[in-house]
Design a protein around this motif. Structure first.
Motif, PDB file in Angstrom:
ATOM      1  N   PHE A 102      10.247   5.437   4.823  1.00 30.78           N
ATOM      2  CA  PHE A 102       9.581   6.634   4.323  1.00 30.78           C
ATOM      3  C   PHE A 102       9.570   6.713   2.799  1.00 30.78           C
ATOM      4  O   PHE A 102      10.517   6.306   2.134  1.00 30.78           O
ATOM      5  N   MET A 117       9.157   9.752   0.060  1.00 30.00           N
ATOM      6  CA  MET A 117       9.270  11.204  -0.021  1.00 30.00           C
ATOM      7  C   MET A 117       8.787  11.713  -1.380  1.00 30.00           C
ATOM      8  O   MET A 117       8.897  11.010  -2.377  1.00 30.00           O
ATOM      9  N   GLU A 156       8.949  19.553   1.018  1.00 32.71           N
ATOM     10  CA  GLU A 156       9.353  18.207   1.418  1.00 32.71           C
ATOM     11  C   GLU A 156       8.129  17.523   2.024  1.00 32.71           C
ATOM     12  O   GLU A 156       7.629  17.934   3.069  1.00 32.71           O
ATOM     13  N   ARG A 202       6.511  13.801   3.314  1.00 36.23           N
ATOM     14  CA  ARG A 202       6.939  12.481   3.780  1.00 36.23           C
ATOM     15  C   ARG A 202       5.715  11.643   4.147  1.00 36.23           C
ATOM     16  O   ARG A 202       4.784  12.125   4.794  1.00 36.23           O
TER      17      ARG A 202
END
Length: 167
Positions: free
Chosen positions: A118, A120, A159, A161
């Protein structure tokens, strides 16, 4: 637009990016000492070839003018090793899609490392432009959280992702 590895000669660009209007969502401008320390971290990260990340200057074509910075670096998120990304474009060059184009290029660079699943991003909930970049590039909004940046300053962030294993 193209990305070029961050180098010793990019300190002036980092100083220009330290303007109050550009640092509004990041706790305000840094001291000269903090800017110098950040520059040294960027230079070291760009020289490292171990998959820990890279920093870049964003270069406007065809003239070759440096107009911002971006990159990716290792981070921990909810107990998982990930890459984190961030970007900044000088004020007079904003609104041209350069941040989104640079972030797409960073996604490809991070994907090529095959180190973490991932990528971020943690823009302030109040930073509409950076949140729009995340949307345009294909990040998934997971929610909000408190994020300490810089050290000693807590900000409310989104947040975002992006799955580097998805094509």
């Amino acid at each position: 637009m193209r990305l070029e590895p961050w180098s010793e000669g990019d300190l002036g660009l980092l100083r220009a990016a330290n303007a109050p209007e550009l640092m509004e969502h990041l706790g305000g401008p840094e001291t000269e000492e903090q800017v110098l320390a950040r520059h040294l971290r960027y230079v070291a990260l760009s020289a490292d070839r171990t998959g820990k990340g890279r920093m870049f200057r964003i270069v406007l074509l065809p003239g070759g003018e440096a107009v911002g910075n971006t990159g990716f670096w290792e981070s921990a998120w909810r107990g998982q090793d990930v890459y984190e990304t961030g970007w900044g474009v000088l004020g007079e060059f904003q609104g041209r899609g350069l941040a989104a184009a640079a972030t797409r290029a960073v996604v490809e660079r991070a994907r090529a490392e095959r180190e973490h699943r991932f990528l971020m991003a943690f823009p302030s909930v109040g930073n509409g432009a950076s949140n729009a970049v995340c949307r345009k590039v294909g990040f998934e909004l997971l929610g909000e959280s408190d994020f300490e940046y810089p050290v000693g300053h807590t900000m409310r962030c989104n947040e975002w992702r992006l799955d580097l294993e998805a094509e």
